[in-house]
Write an enzyme that holds these catalytic residues in place. Structure first.
Site, PDB file in Angstrom:
ATOM      1  N   GLU A   1       0.858  -1.195   0.000  1.00  0.00           N
ATOM      2  CA  GLU A   1       0.000   0.000   0.000  1.00  0.00           C
ATOM      3  C   GLU A   1       0.889   1.237   0.000  1.00  0.00           C
ATOM      4  OE1 GLU A   1      -4.054  -1.652   2.099  1.00  0.00           O
ATOM      5  OE2 GLU A   1      -2.644  -0.620   3.377  1.00  0.00           O
TER       6      GLU A   1
ATOM      7  N   HIS B   1     -11.348   9.700   6.369  1.00  0.00           N
ATOM      8  CA  HIS B   1     -11.119   8.273   6.604  1.00  0.00           C
ATOM      9  C   HIS B   1     -10.611   7.974   8.006  1.00  0.00           C
ATOM     10  CE1 HIS B   1     -10.232   4.163   5.567  1.00  0.00           C
ATOM     11  NE2 HIS B   1      -8.930   4.314   5.759  1.00  0.00           N
TER      12      HIS B   1
HETATM   13  C1  SIN Z   1      -7.493   0.597   2.559  1.00  0.00           C
HETATM   14  O1  SIN Z   1      -7.772  -0.590   2.406  1.00  0.00           O
HETATM   15  O2  SIN Z   1      -7.195   1.334   1.621  1.00  0.00           O
HETATM   16  C2  SIN Z   1      -7.528   1.179   3.937  1.00  0.00           C
HETATM   17  C3  SIN Z   1      -6.393   0.725   4.724  1.00  0.00           C
HETATM   18  C4  SIN Z   1      -6.100   1.706   5.824  1.00  0.00           C
HETATM   19  O3  SIN Z   1      -6.819   2.679   6.015  1.00  0.00           O
HETATM   20  O4  SIN Z   1      -5.083   1.533   6.497  1.00  0.00           O
END
Ligand code: SIN
Length: 531
Positions: free
Chosen positions: A116, A344
């Site tokens: 990520e 978020h």
């Molecule tokens: C996501 O799956 O993009 C969210 C993961 C996160 O907020 O750490």
């Protein structure tokens, strides 16, 4: 009024609250209160996964460095080190409780690790694209097996009961609304732990569940605890843009596996904002890039495209996202997904030490409601479930250590009368209107890109709503929406006042008048205290 006694009172039923209950199960009677159904938590909606150093080419040093870099200079290094180094043990806890992380199809002895934004290595363990739900369901199952743990649904905590009303002092328990029987009750406890999650509902657009109204932060603030770094609100770059989809996240893991962002003209744009990391730049960079593209083109959304990957792979790796998008008429194996940013994650919150302990010795805060120093100015993806898990472990150690002293505390009955609780007399439209106003003010004036003028504008409007609430609905009301409105108003004010104090751009806080500079000069932590 009914008064219940419990040894440990945990408020919130996500990963933080449930894992703590399981760790403390031999200490005494544990009550978990949750204002809706137990599974209605941010944990359940977490898709991406949980970060932990496991890969051959990875090291604790790399994970520590990635966390510090994304945190933009104000993480607490000792906290980052503790979390990163204890991650493998905490993952073992989850596995022992029954969570089954995906294995690497090419080497089934190893876990599959995804990538990520902001991570220099593949290190995210996951269960398909529904990691949070898998963890939540497993922990609820385990907790229900333990006689000492009671999970009580539809109980909203509206006030922490303290020994002294006018200074931070021992917590005696909580004043609670039983939302099913529509009556107030009291829970007395020797330790109270806030695990209430974040506050995304303060904003018009959010990836968070309806429960994320910052209740724990409002409770701790009113009890006199320090609240820190509230200006750092993380916006996720990619939430599904569809009139019928409410808060549906499109996981960053899609970009980790190769998805690209396209603007309304179908052109990639991330190279203009981060030529090296492009779609895998930290979240704040990607979010601001999308915001800029939307403003430039006047389009309502951008697109995330993964359709160049084999359909079978997409369906298998992202089953939940595939099925959900299909429900809305979008086949992600052949079409780009319309996406927009949304609030978020709150990096700030209730100020705690490395044990998850607040300014009040028998009050703890764990998970998104806390500000532990791990995230600094911006949270590294998939560090949040990890933080909750590590700090529930830390808190469990501290509570066990304090238990000999704590268990001697006598339950004290507070002087609160049932008549202190009122019914809403007016039409509920007054409440819902203010809810909408707060969320719109925050989105428009304290969102992804801020200016001092916008923030001043926001604070005047929030002040107005705050005074209206004080005049018309003082005290405690037997109504979920009214009490949540009070929480979001407190949290909104804390976010805007903190943002007004941070005269620089750092992490998720971007102020037009003070664009990013190499030299950062602001103090590390911006703190607010009620008294
Ligand atoms: C996501 O799956 O993009 C969210 C993961 C996160 O907020 O750490």
């Amino acid at each position: 009024m009914d008064v219940f006694k419990t040894d440990i009172l945990i408020i919130g039923s996500g990963i933080a609250g449930l894992s703590l209950a399981l760790k403390l199960k031999d200490l005494g009677e544990i009550t978990i209160l949750t204002k809706k159904r137990a599974f209605e938590t941010s944990t359940s909606l977490a898709q991406g996964g949980i970060a932990c150093v496991m890969g051959d080419n990875d090291s604790f040093e790399f994970h520590i460095q990635d966390t510090l870099t994304v945190g933009d200079g104000i993480c607490k290094k000792e906290v980052v080190e503790m979390v990163v180094k204890s991650a493998p043990e905490r993952i073992k806890d989850l596995i022992n409780w029954g969570v089954k992380f995906d294995k690497d199809p090419e080497n089934p002895k190893k876990f599959h690790l995804t990538l990520e934004g902001g991570h220099s290595r593949r290190r995210i363990l996951h269960v398909g694209d529904y990691t949070g739900r898998a963890i939540e369901n497993t922990l609820i199952e385990r907790a229900l097996e333990v006689e000492n743990i009671k999970i009580l649904e539809n109980f909203l905590v509206v006030k922490l009961i303290t020994e002294d009303l006018f200074k931070p002092s021992k917590i005696l328990g909580a004043f609670v609304l039983d939302l099913i029987h529509v009556k107030p009750v009291i829970f007395l406890a020797k330790v109270v732990v806030l695990c209430t999650g974040g506050a995304g509902k303060v904003y018009l657009y959010t990836s968070n569940p309806d429960t994320a109204t910052g209740d724990g932060i409002a409770l701790a603030y009113q009890a006199g605890c320090r609240i820190a770094n509230m200006e750092f609100v993380q916006f996720h770059p990619t939430c599904l843009y569809h009139p019928k989809a409410k808060n549906f996240l499109i996981s960053e893991a899609l970009r980790g596996e190769g998805a690209v962002l396209l603007n309304a003209e179908g052109k990639r744009f991330m190279h203009k904002y981060d030529p090296v990391k492009k779609e895998l730049a930290p979240r704040d960079v990607v979010t601001r890039a999308i915001d800029m593209e939307l403003k430039k083109t006047g389009a309502e959304c951008v697109y995330l495209d993964i359709s160049h990957l084999p359909s079978d792979y997409i369906r298998k790796r992202f089953p939940y996202i595939y099925e959900t998008c299909l429900k809305y008429g979008i086949d992600i194996t052949s079409q780009p997904i319309p996406v927009v940013p949304a609030a978020h994650y709150l990096c700030g919150g209730i100020y705690t030490n490395i044990w998850g302990q607040t300014d009040i010795s028998n009050l703890f805060a764990i998970g998104e409601c806390a500000c532990t120093g791990l995230h600094g100015g911006n949270r590294l993806a998939s560090n949040s479930l990890l933080e909750a898990l590590c700090f529930s472990h830390q808190a469990s150690l501290k509570i066990k250590k304090m238990w000999n002293e704590l268990k001697e505390l006598k339950f004290k009955q507070p002087l609160i009368k049932e008549t202190a609780v009122k019914e809403i007399k007016e039409e509920k439209v007054f409440i819902s209107h203010n809810w909408d106003l707060i969320r719109k003010i925050m989105w428009d004036f304290a969102g992804i890109v801020r200016s001092l003028k916008m923030l001043e504008f926001a604070i005047k409007r929030i002040e107005f709503i705050k005074n209206e609430i004080k005049e018309n609905w003082p005290g405690i009301y037997l109504d979920l929406d009214t009490m949540e409105l009070k929480s979001i108003t407190i949290v909104a004010e804390l976010i805007v006042r903190s943002a007004l104090q941070r005269l620089e751009s750092r992490g998720t806080h971007y102020l037009i008048e003070y664009p990013f500079k190499k030299e950062k000069y602001q103090k590390d932590t911006i703190i607010f205290k009620n008294f």
